[in-house]
Write a protein that holds these residues in place. Structure first.
Motif, PDB file in Angstrom:
ATOM      1  N   GLY A 204      41.637  54.331  -1.953  1.00  0.00           N
ATOM      2  CA  GLY A 204      42.549  55.085  -1.087  1.00  0.00           C
ATOM      3  C   GLY A 204      41.858  56.323  -0.557  1.00  0.00           C
TER       4      GLY A 204
ATOM      5  N   ASP B   9      53.055  61.038   1.782  1.00  0.00           N
ATOM      6  CA  ASP B   9      51.927  61.504   0.970  1.00  0.00           C
ATOM      7  C   ASP B   9      50.701  61.559   1.884  1.00  0.00           C
ATOM      8  OD1 ASP B   9      50.009  61.882  -1.008  1.00  0.00           O
ATOM      9  OD2 ASP B   9      50.255  59.898  -1.900  1.00  0.00           O
ATOM     10  N   VAL B  10      49.930  62.629   1.787  1.00  0.00           N
ATOM     11  CA  VAL B  10      48.763  62.774   2.677  1.00  0.00           C
ATOM     12  C   VAL B  10      47.581  63.355   1.933  1.00  0.00           C
ATOM     13  CG1 VAL B  10      49.419  65.110   3.442  1.00  0.00           C
ATOM     14  CG2 VAL B  10      48.012  63.690   4.930  1.00  0.00           C
ATOM     15  N   SER B  11      46.397  62.955   2.384  1.00  0.00           N
ATOM     16  CA  SER B  11      45.188  63.600   1.899  1.00  0.00           C
ATOM     17  C   SER B  11      44.264  63.889   3.087  1.00  0.00           C
ATOM     18  CB  SER B  11      44.485  62.732   0.834  1.00  0.00           C
ATOM     19  OG  SER B  11      43.570  63.532   0.139  1.00  0.00           O
TER      20      SER B  11
ATOM     21  N   ARG C 216      37.468  64.119  -3.464  1.00  0.00           N
ATOM     22  CA  ARG C 216      38.535  65.053  -3.902  1.00  0.00           C
ATOM     23  C   ARG C 216      38.584  65.178  -5.414  1.00  0.00           C
ATOM     24  NH1 ARG C 216      40.000  61.124   0.336  1.00  0.00           N
ATOM     25  NH2 ARG C 216      39.760  62.439   2.157  1.00  0.00           N
TER      26      ARG C 216
ATOM     27  N   HIS D  59      46.260  53.905  -8.863  1.00  0.00           N
ATOM     28  CA  HIS D  59      45.724  53.196  -7.687  1.00  0.00           C
ATOM     29  C   HIS D  59      44.874  52.002  -8.053  1.00  0.00           C
ATOM     30  CE1 HIS D  59      46.555  55.506  -3.926  1.00  0.00           C
ATOM     31  NE2 HIS D  59      46.932  56.395  -4.820  1.00  0.00           N
TER      32      HIS D  59
ATOM     33  N   VAL E 103      43.046  64.523  -8.004  1.00  0.00           N
ATOM     34  CA  VAL E 103      42.356  63.226  -8.077  1.00  0.00           C
ATOM     35  C   VAL E 103      41.356  63.225  -9.234  1.00  0.00           C
ATOM     36  CG1 VAL E 103      40.853  61.616  -6.833  1.00  0.00           C
ATOM     37  CG2 VAL E 103      42.651  62.858  -5.582  1.00  0.00           C
TER      38      VAL E 103
ATOM     39  N   PHE F 238      39.450  60.653 -10.102  1.00  0.00           N
ATOM     40  CA  PHE F 238      38.617  59.467  -9.869  1.00  0.00           C
ATOM     41  C   PHE F 238      37.268  59.984  -9.379  1.00  0.00           C
ATOM     42  CE2 PHE F 238      37.349  55.870  -6.965  1.00  0.00           C
ATOM     43  CZ  PHE F 238      37.075  54.963  -7.977  1.00  0.00           C
TER      44      PHE F 238
ATOM     45  N   ASP G 284      50.709  52.268   0.448  1.00  0.00           N
ATOM     46  CA  ASP G 284      49.513  52.898   1.004  1.00  0.00           C
ATOM     47  C   ASP G 284      48.746  51.839   1.802  1.00  0.00           C
ATOM     48  OD1 ASP G 284      47.410  54.635   1.481  1.00  0.00           O
ATOM     49  OD2 ASP G 284      46.709  54.718  -0.593  1.00  0.00           O
TER      50      ASP G 284
ATOM     51  N   HIS H 209      41.334  57.054   2.780  1.00  0.00           N
ATOM     52  CA  HIS H 209      40.423  56.749   3.891  1.00  0.00           C
ATOM     53  C   HIS H 209      40.981  57.186   5.244  1.00  0.00           C
ATOM     54  CE1 HIS H 209      37.743  54.489   1.315  1.00  0.00           C
ATOM     55  NE2 HIS H 209      38.825  53.998   0.744  1.00  0.00           N
ATOM     56  N   GLY H 210      42.194  57.708   5.254  1.00  0.00           N
ATOM     57  CA  GLY H 210      42.777  58.136   6.528  1.00  0.00           C
ATOM     58  C   GLY H 210      43.101  56.981   7.453  1.00  0.00           C
ATOM     59  N   VAL H 211      43.307  55.783   6.882  1.00  0.00           N
ATOM     60  CA  VAL H 211      43.705  54.645   7.729  1.00  0.00           C
ATOM     61  C   VAL H 211      45.169  54.317   7.461  1.00  0.00           C
ATOM     62  CG1 VAL H 211      41.415  53.607   7.947  1.00  0.00           C
ATOM     63  CG2 VAL H 211      42.869  52.942   6.034  1.00  0.00           C
TER      64      VAL H 211
ATOM     65  N   SER I 125      35.566  59.953  -5.824  1.00  0.00           N
ATOM     66  CA  SER I 125      36.277  60.524  -4.674  1.00  0.00           C
ATOM     67  C   SER I 125      35.712  61.895  -4.288  1.00  0.00           C
ATOM     68  CB  SER I 125      37.758  60.700  -5.034  1.00  0.00           C
ATOM     69  OG  SER I 125      38.399  61.492  -4.057  1.00  0.00           O
TER      70      SER I 125
ATOM     71  N   GLY J  24      48.822  56.808   3.847  1.00  0.00           N
ATOM     72  CA  GLY J  24      47.775  56.101   4.576  1.00  0.00           C
ATOM     73  C   GLY J  24      47.673  56.588   6.008  1.00  0.00           C
ATOM     74  N   GLY J  25      46.669  57.408   6.273  1.00  0.00           N
ATOM     75  CA  GLY J  25      46.417  57.813   7.654  1.00  0.00           C
ATOM     76  C   GLY J  25      47.475  58.715   8.261  1.00  0.00           C
TER      77      GLY J  25
ATOM     78  N   VAL K 192      42.498  55.733 -11.369  1.00  0.00           N
ATOM     79  CA  VAL K 192      42.195  54.352 -10.987  1.00  0.00           C
ATOM     80  C   VAL K 192      41.745  53.621 -12.253  1.00  0.00           C
ATOM     81  CG1 VAL K 192      40.814  52.858  -9.503  1.00  0.00           C
ATOM     82  CG2 VAL K 192      41.472  55.138  -8.690  1.00  0.00           C
TER      83      VAL K 192
HETATM   84  O1  LIG Z   1      41.855  60.532  -1.881  1.00  0.00           O
HETATM   85  C1  LIG Z   1      41.074  59.818  -2.520  1.00  0.00           C
HETATM   86  O2  LIG Z   1      39.861  60.032  -2.520  1.00  0.00           O
HETATM   87  C2  LIG Z   1      41.600  58.658  -3.300  1.00  0.00           C
HETATM   88  C3  LIG Z   1      40.777  58.039  -4.203  1.00  0.00           C
HETATM   89  C4  LIG Z   1      41.230  56.958  -4.936  1.00  0.00           C
HETATM   90  C5  LIG Z   1      42.514  56.493  -4.763  1.00  0.00           C
HETATM   91  C6  LIG Z   1      43.359  57.095  -3.851  1.00  0.00           C
HETATM   92  C7  LIG Z   1      42.931  58.182  -3.112  1.00  0.00           C
HETATM   93  N1  LIG Z   1      43.733  58.809  -2.177  1.00  0.00           N
HETATM   94  C8  LIG Z   1      45.100  58.531  -1.919  1.00  0.00           C
HETATM   95  O3  LIG Z   1      45.269  57.611  -0.873  1.00  0.00           O
HETATM   96  C9  LIG Z   1      46.486  57.911  -0.167  1.00  0.00           C
HETATM   97  C10 LIG Z   1      46.250  57.994   1.323  1.00  0.00           C
HETATM   98  O4  LIG Z   1      45.267  58.911   1.643  1.00  0.00           O
HETATM   99  P1  LIG Z   1      44.957  59.357   3.164  1.00  0.00           P
HETATM  100  O5  LIG Z   1      46.058  60.309   3.562  1.00  0.00           O
HETATM  101  O6  LIG Z   1      44.935  58.145   4.016  1.00  0.00           O
HETATM  102  O7  LIG Z   1      43.655  60.039   3.078  1.00  0.00           O
HETATM  103  C11 LIG Z   1      47.011  59.188  -0.773  1.00  0.00           C
HETATM  104  O8  LIG Z   1      47.924  58.887  -1.799  1.00  0.00           O
HETATM  105  C12 LIG Z   1      45.789  59.767  -1.372  1.00  0.00           C
HETATM  106  O9  LIG Z   1      46.085  60.634  -2.375  1.00  0.00           O
END
Ligand SMILES: O=C(O)c1ccccc1N[C@@H]1O[C@H](COP(=O)(O)O)[C@@H](O)[C@H]1O
Length: 225
Positions: free
Chosen positions: A149, A197-199, A38, A91, A31, A33, A138, A151-153, A36, A173-174, A71
């Motif tokens: 993005g 895809d997960v974060s 991350r 993003h 990332v 950005f 997402d 936000h774990g939603v 973030s 997303g979440g 971003v």
């Molecule tokens: O992870 C971040 O901080 C982030 C910042 C800016 C844009 C996207 C970001 N994350 C991306 O969002 C999706 C979903 O994330 P999550 O699993 O819900 O946490 C994923 O692609 C992340 O890399």
């Protein structure tokens, strides 16, 4: 569909990169950005990538595809990114024309993230046909969020049934080790489905990845929970 591909996003150190690659991640995301939790400096990401590449030769695991997340980045920021990146993930408000132009200029594949809450949001992918390599559906960020993005939603995955484009798509997303098998099952009959895809869902706190959660996520996604 062959097995779903898995992207682990928000890698900040070599331990996380190794844990994900050894567990079979297909993509790793970095990332770039600043707002973030991350965020990783490009020089640090380059170091992680070089160490990972060396380990992949020594240990014989496949080197995942390497994704830089941006971003609304300008040319300068993009040109400072590690040269070994295979993909740029956008993003922000990047237009289809800009995605195509930057993919050609930097010789990388483009992943364009589209925020979804209802089925109509998915239709916006039509404008990116031929301009990106992968669409990432997402979740829309919560109102007032400081970043688009991570936000774990999640969102209602059935919204994606309205997608009829040719560009392969990933779902984000979440997602977590607990719900990713259901997410994969919800899309497995869709011909465009490439993976997940997960974060946040593989973290113990924002920005802190867990090797155990990463391994659980990958096995649940790929069907060997
Ligand atoms: O992870 C971040 O901080 C982030 C910042 C800016 C844009 C996207 C970001 N994350 C991306 O969002 C999706 C979903 O994330 P999550 O699993 O819900 O946490 C994923 O692609 C992340 O890399």
């Amino acid at each position: 569909m062959s097995g779903p591909q898995v992207k682990i996003c928000g890698v900040k150190d070599i331990d996380t990169a190794l844990a994900a690659a050894r567990a079979g991640a297909d993509f790793l995301g970095f990332v770039f950005f600043r707002k973030s939790p991350r965020f990783i400096l490009p020089e640090k990401a380059e170091e992680v990538i070089l160490d990972l590449k060396e380990a992949s030769f020594e240990e014989g695991f496949a080197l995942p595809k390497l994704v830089g997340l941006f971003v609304d980045a300008g040319e300068k920021e993009l040109s400072e990114a590690p040269t070994l990146l295979t993909h740029f993930q956008f993003h922000g408000h990047e237009s289809p024309e800009r995605c195509k132009e930057l993919g050609d200029e930097f010789a990388v594949e483009i992943i364009k993230a589209l925020p979804v809450s209802v089925a109509d949001d998915v239709l916006k992918a039509g404008a990116f046909e031929g301009a990106t390599d992968i669409i990432l559906f997402d979740a829309k960020p919560p109102p007032g969020a400081g970043r688009p993005g991570g936000h774990g939603v999640s969102f209602d995955w059935t919204a994606i049934s309205s997608y009829t484009g040719e560009t392969p798509f990933m779902l984000a997303g979440g997602l977590s080790p607990d719900n990713v098998a259901d997410a994969v099952a919800s899309q497995k009959d869709h011909s465009g489905f490439l993976g997940v895809d997960v974060s946040s869902g593989v973290e113990t706190a924002p920005g802190n990845k867990s090797a155990d959660l990463i391994a659980s996520f990958i096995s649940a996604a790929k069907g060997s929970k």
